[in-house]
Write a protein that holds these residues in place. Structure first.
Motif, PDB file in Angstrom:
ATOM      1  N   TYR A   1      -3.586   8.983 -10.495  1.00 10.90           N
ATOM      2  CA  TYR A   1      -3.589   9.299  -9.065  1.00 10.90           C
ATOM      3  C   TYR A   1      -3.747   8.037  -8.212  1.00 10.90           C
ATOM      4  N   ASN A   2      -4.506   7.065  -8.710  1.00 11.58           N
ATOM      5  CA  ASN A   2      -4.747   5.857  -7.909  1.00 11.58           C
ATOM      6  C   ASN A   2      -4.267   4.596  -8.620  1.00 11.58           C
ATOM      7  N   ASN A   3      -3.180   4.740  -9.393  1.00 12.57           N
ATOM      8  CA  ASN A   3      -2.550   3.588 -10.027  1.00 12.57           C
ATOM      9  C   ASN A   3      -3.538   2.836 -10.922  1.00 12.57           C
ATOM     10  N   GLU A   4      -4.261   3.612 -11.736  1.00 15.43           N
ATOM     11  CA  GLU A   4      -5.229   3.053 -12.691  1.00 15.43           C
ATOM     12  C   GLU A   4      -6.261   2.143 -12.023  1.00 15.43           C
ATOM     13  N   GLY A   5      -6.769   2.615 -10.887  1.00 17.66           N
ATOM     14  CA  GLY A   5      -7.833   1.876 -10.216  1.00 17.66           C
ATOM     15  C   GLY A   5      -7.362   0.783  -9.299  1.00 17.66           C
ATOM     16  N   HIS A   6      -6.052   0.663  -9.096  1.00 15.95           N
ATOM     17  CA  HIS A   6      -5.492  -0.355  -8.197  1.00 15.95           C
ATOM     18  C   HIS A   6      -4.622   0.334  -7.146  1.00 15.95           C
ATOM     19  N   PRO A   7      -5.241   1.156  -6.292  1.00 14.74           N
ATOM     20  CA  PRO A   7      -4.453   1.936  -5.337  1.00 14.74           C
ATOM     21  C   PRO A   7      -3.828   1.082  -4.251  1.00 14.74           C
ATOM     22  N   ASN A   8      -2.621   1.475  -3.901  1.00 16.76           N
ATOM     23  CA  ASN A   8      -1.961   0.858  -2.757  1.00 16.76           C
ATOM     24  C   ASN A   8      -1.982  -0.666  -2.806  1.00 16.76           C
ATOM     25  N   VAL A   9      -1.637  -1.224  -3.972  1.00 18.43           N
ATOM     26  CA  VAL A   9      -1.471  -2.670  -4.047  1.00 18.43           C
ATOM     27  C   VAL A   9      -0.496  -3.078  -2.948  1.00 18.43           C
ATOM     28  N   LEU A  10       0.539  -2.271  -2.789  1.00 16.60           N
ATOM     29  CA  LEU A  10       1.407  -2.331  -1.619  1.00 16.60           C
ATOM     30  C   LEU A  10       1.319  -0.965  -0.959  1.00 16.60           C
ATOM     31  N   ALA A  11       0.903  -0.935   0.291  1.00 18.81           N
ATOM     32  CA  ALA A  11       0.704   0.347   0.966  1.00 18.81           C
ATOM     33  C   ALA A  11       1.985   1.159   1.009  1.00 18.81           C
ATOM     34  N   GLN A  12       3.129   0.473   0.994  1.00 16.01           N
ATOM     35  CA  GLN A  12       4.394   1.198   1.087  1.00 16.01           C
ATOM     36  C   GLN A  12       4.798   1.840  -0.237  1.00 16.01           C
ATOM     37  N   ASN A  13       4.012   1.643  -1.293  1.00 17.88           N
ATOM     38  CA  ASN A  13       4.364   2.200  -2.602  1.00 17.88           C
ATOM     39  C   ASN A  13       3.744   3.568  -2.861  1.00 17.88           C
ATOM     40  N   THR A  14       3.233   4.187  -1.834  1.00 11.24           N
ATOM     41  CA  THR A  14       2.543   5.446  -2.049  1.00 11.24           C
ATOM     42  C   THR A  14       3.372   6.610  -1.522  1.00 11.24           C
ATOM     43  N   PHE A  15       2.790   7.793  -1.601  1.00 13.42           N
ATOM     44  CA  PHE A  15       3.455   8.989  -1.105  1.00 13.42           C
ATOM     45  C   PHE A  15       3.088   9.212   0.362  1.00 13.42           C
ATOM     46  N   TYR A  16       3.656  10.249   0.944  1.00 15.54           N
ATOM     47  CA  TYR A  16       3.418  10.538   2.350  1.00 15.54           C
ATOM     48  C   TYR A  16       1.973  10.978   2.539  1.00 15.54           C
ATOM     49  N   GLY A  17       1.200  10.179   3.260  1.00 16.03           N
ATOM     50  CA  GLY A  17      -0.243  10.397   3.362  1.00 16.03           C
ATOM     51  C   GLY A  17      -0.663  11.556   4.231  1.00 16.03           C
ATOM     52  N   GLY A  18       0.277  12.133   4.982  1.00 18.97           N
ATOM     53  CA  GLY A  18      -0.063  13.262   5.831  1.00 18.97           C
ATOM     54  C   GLY A  18      -0.173  14.567   5.083  1.00 18.97           C
ATOM     55  N   GLY A  19       0.174  14.538   3.796  1.00 18.02           N
ATOM     56  CA  GLY A  19       0.077  15.746   2.978  1.00 18.02           C
ATOM     57  C   GLY A  19       1.380  16.511   2.912  1.00 18.02           C
ATOM     58  N   PRO A  20       1.505  17.372   1.914  1.00 23.66           N
ATOM     59  CA  PRO A  20       2.767  18.080   1.685  1.00 23.66           C
ATOM     60  C   PRO A  20       3.155  19.042   2.800  1.00 23.66           C
ATOM     61  N   ILE A  21       2.194  19.767   3.356  1.00 22.39           N
ATOM     62  CA  ILE A  21       2.526  20.735   4.394  1.00 22.39           C
ATOM     63  C   ILE A  21       3.121  20.037   5.611  1.00 22.39           C
ATOM     64  N   GLU A  22       2.516  18.940   6.001  1.00 21.97           N
ATOM     65  CA  GLU A  22       3.039  18.165   7.122  1.00 21.97           C
ATOM     66  C   GLU A  22       4.426  17.614   6.794  1.00 21.97           C
ATOM     67  N   PHE A  23       4.600  17.135   5.561  1.00 15.97           N
ATOM     68  CA  PHE A  23       5.894  16.566   5.159  1.00 15.97           C
ATOM     69  C   PHE A  23       6.980  17.635   5.141  1.00 15.97           C
ATOM     70  N   PHE A  24       6.678  18.799   4.572  1.00 17.43           N
ATOM     71  CA  PHE A  24       7.677  19.873   4.529  1.00 17.43           C
ATOM     72  C   PHE A  24       8.093  20.281   5.943  1.00 17.43           C
ATOM     73  N   GLY A  25       7.122  20.335   6.848  1.00 21.76           N
ATOM     74  CA  GLY A  25       7.435  20.666   8.231  1.00 21.76           C
ATOM     75  C   GLY A  25       8.321  19.621   8.873  1.00 21.76           C
ATOM     76  N   LEU A  26       8.050  18.355   8.557  1.00 21.54           N
ATOM     77  CA  LEU A  26       8.859  17.256   9.085  1.00 21.54           C
ATOM     78  C   LEU A  26      10.308  17.365   8.616  1.00 21.54           C
ATOM     79  N   MET A  27      10.485  17.686   7.336  1.00 21.56           N
ATOM     80  CA  MET A  27      11.840  17.827   6.796  1.00 21.56           C
ATOM     81  C   MET A  27      12.553  19.051   7.381  1.00 21.56           C
ATOM     82  N   ASP A  28      11.802  20.117   7.599  1.00 21.72           N
ATOM     83  CA  ASP A  28      12.380  21.327   8.180  1.00 21.72           C
ATOM     84  C   ASP A  28      12.891  21.048   9.587  1.00 21.72           C
ATOM     85  N   ARG A  29      12.108  20.329  10.377  1.00 19.43           N
ATOM     86  CA  ARG A  29      12.540  19.991  11.741  1.00 19.43           C
ATOM     87  C   ARG A  29      13.746  19.062  11.721  1.00 19.43           C
ATOM     88  N   TRP A  30      13.766  18.139  10.751  1.00 20.40           N
ATOM     89  CA  TRP A  30      14.908  17.219  10.634  1.00 20.40           C
ATOM     90  C   TRP A  30      16.189  18.007  10.357  1.00 20.40           C
TER      91      TRP A  30
END
Length: 641
Positions: A598-627
């Motif tokens: 979950y946290n890249n073996e204790g080295h989370p976000n070595v690059l912040a852009q390498n992670t998933f959408y931090g707003g959570g799945p519900i927010e992301f699904f809504g964003l895609m639906d509006r798009w």
């Protein structure tokens, strides 16, 4: 009373009387620090070359023999797990029938094709884990389904959407290259196939490539060994239901105590002459309490129940207040208790605000964008610091219950203490089982707790730890799958885009996508997975949403005569900024977690852009639906050439 209300001091005193938050924070940090390794994901050995036997398919009954294929299709889908199957199903629904699914295994199923170990079952409620339940008019037999029923369901999906006739099994992609001169992808396989496709969908799955610990002497061992994702029933006997009779005179070692080990260890302990379980970090083991499906309940379900139930579950895990917990299990308990505590302790004005938030967080209103607005209002009213502190207290309370269960179930106090997880509940995937802890009460089962260090080495006879050699006849690696390694390493093939640039080179300085699905320089190429998109506990929900998104884009493009789809530079850069900004919401939590995938073996976000959408799945699904509702494919460069 201001917007950011102070926490109820009386409640804090009551919580503190049950446990000392400061002491637990210190204990969590201590346990985390002893497990963090500088090599991170490099601590695992890649399964290739002399280790390739760990990924051979033991389940193929009839090997397919055929000539190489040289033809052209509209869409190639790489991967026959739930992602690939859902892509095919949603494309069928959209009227896009000219596709081919390429799968290295002998049939559909993905992680469920590979994971047939004894006791294999889903830890997510089956009524939300199985996609397309209403479309197939199918109700699982139990609240938590097992691997055989999941494979059966995959066959039902394949039959309904006629996927076998559009598939190419026992075939592994070795490269995908964009040919600018003809505007096609050239997909090459290990069977010397050369298939042209206008579009390629990479649905390799995050849990498809076994990982091995890079342990000294791993090649020296003379006994039998295999990975749990390639279970050797010819050696153990039995089936996915257990009864491993061939182990009655065998000493067996299991390396790993994650979700897989939790399910198979009870069956190994039931039959092995002696079982040694080597643990680096204990899992959180809560009550499972599986039940048969109630026919009366099933017959009462109304149209739309499935989407409502999936959304309800993910909303709870995203911290979105809901009036009712439809799933009502160990996953949702933490947030259910948190919301209940909020409602009891806050004045009426607060309760009204939370109910308002609940009403807005409905699928019907996502496309209007109210959920982001109301979430902001909610956080302004409650206060982010207060909310985070309340969540931490609720988490402490829950994990104290989990640790108390180890004391109550396990007879030996030292073993019970070793099985206690000292971290936040969602730092690692929580486990739910009613036989795992009990297995350590058996006289033929020994827990070897390595105190976060892992084993020292493997010898020709067994395993060394702390100066002691454990001689065993068989070593079983329950070490999971590669998650944080490079995308092309996990998928097993390289992707070459415009001007011959490889995806490895494109992403070497960080993931670069638009909505996690497109990457500039790789036209007509789509990616499925949690990267830059929704990371969900119920991953089939995310895969279904991605499949719906894919089908919409391709249906729209084909209807308009669009032959080329590519993320614009501006859209990609904007999405990276969004990912980096949203990553701040989870960064502190991940940094304090014990190491795991979950946290890249204790080295989370070595690059912040390498992670998933931090707003959570519900927010992301809504964003895609509006798009999609906008209807103009904004952010994509389109051409009919």
């Amino acid at each position: 009373m201001g917007k950011k209300m102070e926490l109820d001091s009386k409640h804090n005193q009551e919580q503190s009387s049950a446990f000392d938050p400061d002491a637990l924070r210190a204990k969590y940090a201590e346990e985390r620090d002893k497990r963090v390794r500088p090599d991170g994901n490099d601590q695992y050995q890649e399964v290739k070359g002399e280790f390739s036997y760990f990924v051979q398919d033991p389940y193929i009954e009839n090997e397919i023999k055929r000539d190489p294929i040289e033809d052209e299709v509209e869409v190639v889908i790489v991967g026959g797990g739930f992602g690939g199957m859902l892509a095919g199903a949603r494309l069928r629904e959209a009227g896009v029938d000219d596709f081919r699914i390429i799968e290295k295994a002998g049939d559909f199923g993905g992680t469920w094709y590979w994971n047939r170990y004894p006791g294999a079952s889903c830890d997510i409620e089956s009524y939300i884990y199985f996609p397309l339940l209403e479309e197939l008019n199918f109700i699982p037999k139990e609240k938590y389904t097992n691997a055989p029923e999941t494979l059966e369901y995959c066959q039902l999906m394949a039959k309904k959407y006629k996927l076998h006739e559009r598939s190419c099994m026992q075939t592994e992609v070795i490269s995908a290259e964009w040919d600018e001169s003809i505007g096609r992808w050239i997909i090459c396989t290990d069977r010397k196939d050369r298939i042209k496709a206008r579009f390629i969908v990479n649905s390799n799955g995050p849990l498809n490539r076994p990982k091995l610990p890079d342990i000294t002497g791993i090649n020296d061992y003379k006994g039998h060994t295999f990975h749990t994702s390639r279970w050797d029933y010819s050696y153990t006997g039995g089936s996915s239901a257990g009864n491993l009779t061939k182990l009655k005179d065998k000493k067996v070692a299991v390396i790993g105590t994650g979700a897989t080990a939790v399910q198979c260890v009870p069956h190994l302990g039931e039959t092995a002459e002696h079982l040694y379980v080597f643990q680096r970090t204990p899992s959180s083991i809560d009550v499972r309490n599986n039940t048969k499906t109630d026919p009366e309940w099933a017959s009462s379900l109304e149209s739309g129940w499935h989407a409502k139930r999936r959304n309800n579950f993910e909303s709870f895990l995203a911290g979105v207040y809901q009036k009712e917990d439809l799933v009502n299990d160990g996953w949702t308990e933490l947030f259910r208790n948190l919301f209940s505590a909020f409602r009891k302790r806050r004045p009426p004005k607060y309760k009204i605000a939370t109910w308002a938030v609940s009403s807005v967080f409905s699928p019907k209103l996502y496309k209007l964008g109210f959920e982001s607005y109301m979430r902001e209002k909610f956080l302004n009213f409650v206060g982010m610091d207060n909310l985070m502190q309340e969540m931490e207290m609720a988490d402490f309370e829950k994990m104290e219950q989990v640790r108390a269960r180890a004391d109550a179930v396990v007879e030996d106090p030292k073993t019970a203490e070793s099985l206690k997880p000292y971290y936040r509940q969602f730092c690692k995937r929580p486990c739910f089982h009613d036989e795992y802890l009990q297995t350590f009460n058996k006289p033929n089962v020994t827990l070897v707790n390595t105190e976060g260090k892992g084993i020292d080495q493997i010898t020709d006879k067994g395993i060394m730890f702390d100066g002691k050699e454990y001689e065993v006849d068989c070593i079983i690696f329950a070490t999971g799958f590669e998650v944080g390694t490079a995308y092309t390493r996990r998928s097993g093939y390289e992707i070459y885009g415009r001007d011959g640039i490889s995806l490895t080179d494109k992403w070497k300085d960080g993931l670069s996508t638009f909505h996690g699905m497109h990457s500039r320089g790789f036209p007509n190429c789509f990616f499925f997975g949690p990267q830059h998109s929704a990371f969900t506990a119920n991953f089939t929900y995310s895969l279904d949403e991605q499949s719906i998104h894919l089908a919409y884009i391709l249906k729209t493009a084909l209807a308009k005569g669009i032959n080329l789809i590519e993320a614009s530079q501006e859209a990609e850069e904007g999405w990276i900024e969004t990912i980096v900004e949203k990553a701040r919401l989870t960064q502190d939590f991940q940094e304090k977690c014990t190491p795991g995938y979950y946290n890249n073996e204790g080295h989370p976000n070595v690059l912040a852009q390498n992670t998933f959408y931090g707003g959570g799945p519900i927010e992301f699904f809504g964003l895609m639906d509006r798009w999609r509702s906008d209807g103009n494919l904004k952010g994509l460069e389109l051409s009919n050439k």
